[in-house]
Scaffold this motif. Structure first.
Motif, mmCIF file in Angstrom:
data_model
loop_
_atom_site.group_PDB
_atom_site.id
_atom_site.type_symbol
_atom_site.label_atom_id
_atom_site.label_comp_id
_atom_site.label_asym_id
_atom_site.label_seq_id
_atom_site.Cartn_x
_atom_site.Cartn_y
_atom_site.Cartn_z
ATOM 1 N N PRO A 1 6.999 -3.900 6.510
ATOM 2 C CA PRO A 1 7.581 -2.678 5.954
ATOM 3 C C PRO A 1 7.660 -1.622 7.060
ATOM 4 O O PRO A 1 6.915 -1.687 8.060
ATOM 5 N N ARG A 2 8.562 -0.657 6.875
ATOM 6 C CA ARG A 2 8.665 0.459 7.826
ATOM 7 C C ARG A 2 9.118 1.702 7.081
ATOM 8 O O ARG A 2 10.053 1.655 6.284
ATOM 9 N N VAL A 3 8.441 2.818 7.336
ATOM 10 C CA VAL A 3 8.832 4.098 6.741
ATOM 11 C C VAL A 3 9.805 4.758 7.715
ATOM 12 O O VAL A 3 9.458 5.028 8.868
ATOM 13 N N THR A 4 11.029 4.996 7.243
ATOM 14 C CA THR A 4 12.078 5.506 8.130
ATOM 15 C C THR A 4 12.299 7.004 8.000
ATOM 16 O O THR A 4 12.963 7.597 8.840
ATOM 17 N N ALA A 5 11.767 7.614 6.945
ATOM 18 C CA ALA A 5 11.954 9.061 6.750
ATOM 19 C C ALA A 5 10.887 9.568 5.791
ATOM 20 O O ALA A 5 10.291 8.806 5.047
ATOM 21 N N GLY A 6 10.667 10.867 5.837
ATOM 22 C CA GLY A 6 9.710 11.490 4.940
ATOM 23 C C GLY A 6 9.173 12.773 5.535
ATOM 24 O O GLY A 6 9.669 13.255 6.556
ATOM 25 N N ASP A 7 8.153 13.315 4.902
ATOM 26 C CA ASP A 7 7.518 14.537 5.410
ATOM 27 C C ASP A 7 6.014 14.318 5.480
ATOM 28 O O ASP A 7 5.541 13.178 5.415
ATOM 29 N N GLY A 8 5.254 15.372 5.580
ATOM 30 C CA GLY A 8 3.812 15.268 5.721
ATOM 31 C C GLY A 8 3.090 14.723 4.509
ATOM 32 O O GLY A 8 1.921 14.353 4.603
ATOM 33 N N THR A 9 3.764 14.661 3.357
ATOM 34 C CA THR A 9 3.115 14.126 2.156
ATOM 35 C C THR A 9 3.487 12.669 1.893
ATOM 36 O O THR A 9 2.908 12.045 1.003
ATOM 37 N N THR A 10 4.426 12.121 2.649
ATOM 38 C CA THR A 10 4.865 10.745 2.456
ATOM 39 C C THR A 10 3.708 9.788 2.733
ATOM 40 O O THR A 10 3.062 9.874 3.785
ATOM 41 N N ASN A 11 3.441 8.877 1.775
ATOM 42 C CA ASN A 11 2.328 7.944 1.914
ATOM 43 C C ASN A 11 2.592 6.754 0.990
ATOM 44 O O ASN A 11 2.387 6.844 -0.210
ATOM 45 N N PHE A 12 3.054 5.650 1.568
ATOM 46 C CA PHE A 12 3.436 4.474 0.796
ATOM 47 C C PHE A 12 2.371 3.399 0.826
ATOM 48 O O PHE A 12 1.640 3.250 1.811
ATOM 49 N N THR A 13 2.340 2.600 -0.248
ATOM 50 C CA THR A 13 1.651 1.324 -0.284
ATOM 51 C C THR A 13 2.706 0.275 -0.575
ATOM 52 O O THR A 13 3.555 0.466 -1.448
ATOM 53 N N VAL A 14 2.665 -0.812 0.185
ATOM 54 C CA VAL A 14 3.620 -1.903 -0.005
ATOM 55 C C VAL A 14 2.827 -3.160 -0.318
ATOM 56 O O VAL A 14 1.933 -3.556 0.435
ATOM 57 N N ASN A 15 3.140 -3.778 -1.465
ATOM 58 C CA ASN A 15 2.483 -5.010 -1.917
ATOM 59 C C ASN A 15 3.508 -6.130 -1.970
ATOM 60 O O ASN A 15 4.545 -5.976 -2.617
ATOM 61 N N MET A 16 3.199 -7.220 -1.297
ATOM 62 C CA MET A 16 4.052 -8.411 -1.382
ATOM 63 C C MET A 16 3.291 -9.531 -2.058
ATOM 64 O O MET A 16 2.100 -9.724 -1.803
ATOM 65 N N LEU A 17 3.987 -10.268 -2.906
ATOM 66 C CA LEU A 17 3.472 -11.495 -3.492
ATOM 67 C C LEU A 17 4.361 -12.607 -2.954
ATOM 68 O O LEU A 17 5.593 -12.551 -3.085
ATOM 69 N N VAL A 18 3.745 -13.584 -2.319
ATOM 70 C CA VAL A 18 4.516 -14.691 -1.758
ATOM 71 C C VAL A 18 3.991 -15.994 -2.338
ATOM 72 O O VAL A 18 2.814 -16.139 -2.634
ATOM 73 N N HIS A 19 4.901 -16.944 -2.495
ATOM 74 C CA HIS A 19 4.571 -18.230 -3.110
ATOM 75 C C HIS A 19 4.882 -19.340 -2.126
ATOM 76 O O HIS A 19 5.980 -19.398 -1.575
ATOM 77 N N ARG A 20 3.927 -20.194 -1.898
ATOM 78 C CA ARG A 20 4.112 -21.348 -1.020
ATOM 79 C C ARG A 20 4.582 -22.519 -1.875
ATOM 80 O O ARG A 20 3.927 -22.900 -2.836
ATOM 81 N N GLY A 21 5.729 -23.097 -1.519
ATOM 82 C CA GLY A 21 6.291 -24.195 -2.303
ATOM 83 C C GLY A 21 5.436 -25.452 -2.292
ATOM 84 O O GLY A 21 5.365 -26.167 -3.276
ATOM 85 N N ASN A 22 4.756 -25.711 -1.178
ATOM 86 C CA ASN A 22 3.869 -26.861 -1.056
ATOM 87 C C ASN A 22 2.466 -26.353 -0.791
ATOM 88 O O ASN A 22 2.081 -26.203 0.365
ATOM 89 N N PRO A 23 1.703 -26.081 -1.830
ATOM 90 C CA PRO A 23 0.369 -25.516 -1.617
ATOM 91 C C PRO A 23 -0.547 -26.431 -0.832
ATOM 92 O O PRO A 23 -0.377 -27.653 -0.848
ATOM 93 N N LEU A 24 -1.498 -25.822 -0.172
ATOM 94 C CA LEU A 24 -2.502 -26.583 0.559
ATOM 95 C C LEU A 24 -3.438 -27.259 -0.432
ATOM 96 O O LEU A 24 -3.791 -26.683 -1.465
ATOM 97 N N ARG A 25 -3.856 -28.411 -0.115
ATOM 98 C CA ARG A 25 -4.815 -29.115 -0.972
ATOM 99 C C ARG A 25 -6.214 -28.611 -0.647
ATOM 100 O O ARG A 25 -6.549 -28.394 0.501
ATOM 101 N N THR A 26 -7.016 -28.412 -1.673
ATOM 102 C CA THR A 26 -8.394 -27.946 -1.438
ATOM 103 C C THR A 26 -9.395 -29.011 -1.819
ATOM 104 O O THR A 26 -9.095 -29.967 -2.468
#
Length: 126
Positions: A101-126
């Protein structure tokens, strides 16, 4: 301008889901890139936090071995993942070697949280 390191957590016993969170993204900050090529199936990204005046956050990707030339990723409809209103949640269309992620604009109060959920098509075996 700072580069924020994400937290990465496994979401399931078989490692098929992973949660990646970048916090404290201020005006001009970016996130430490994560490798995204193994997440070739479903990916979604959520933006929360404080927008501030003129705040904009984007999700970027690149396929370069050493990331230098970033491109704004798109949703399945072909729209750039560039948010000026939050909270927002998007699916991610492209599979790239690196993602950040990248914050491209804002002011002194700008404060983001970015959450990604990713799925592996072939999960690792445990």
């Amino acid at each position: 301008m700072a580069t924020r390191v994400p937290t990465v957590k496994q979401g399931t016993v078989d490692n098929s889901l992973v949660y990646v969170t970048w916090t404290g993204l201020l005006n001009g900050d970016d996130g430490t890139p994560i490798q995204g090529s193994e997440w070739a199936t479903d990916r979604s990204v959520q933006f929360t936090g404080t927008l501030g005046v003129g705040g904009t956050v984007v999700l970027e990707g690149t396929n370069e071995e050493t990331p230098a030339n970033w491109v704004t990723l798109t949703d399945p409809q072909g729209n750039n993942i560039s948010k000026t209103a939050i909270p927002a949640l998007e699916a991610v269309q492209e599979v790239t070697r690196w993602v950040r992620p990248r914050v491209t604009a804002g002011d002194g109060t700008t404060n983001f949280t970015v959450n990604m959920l990713v799925h592996r098509g072939n999960p690792l075996r445990t």
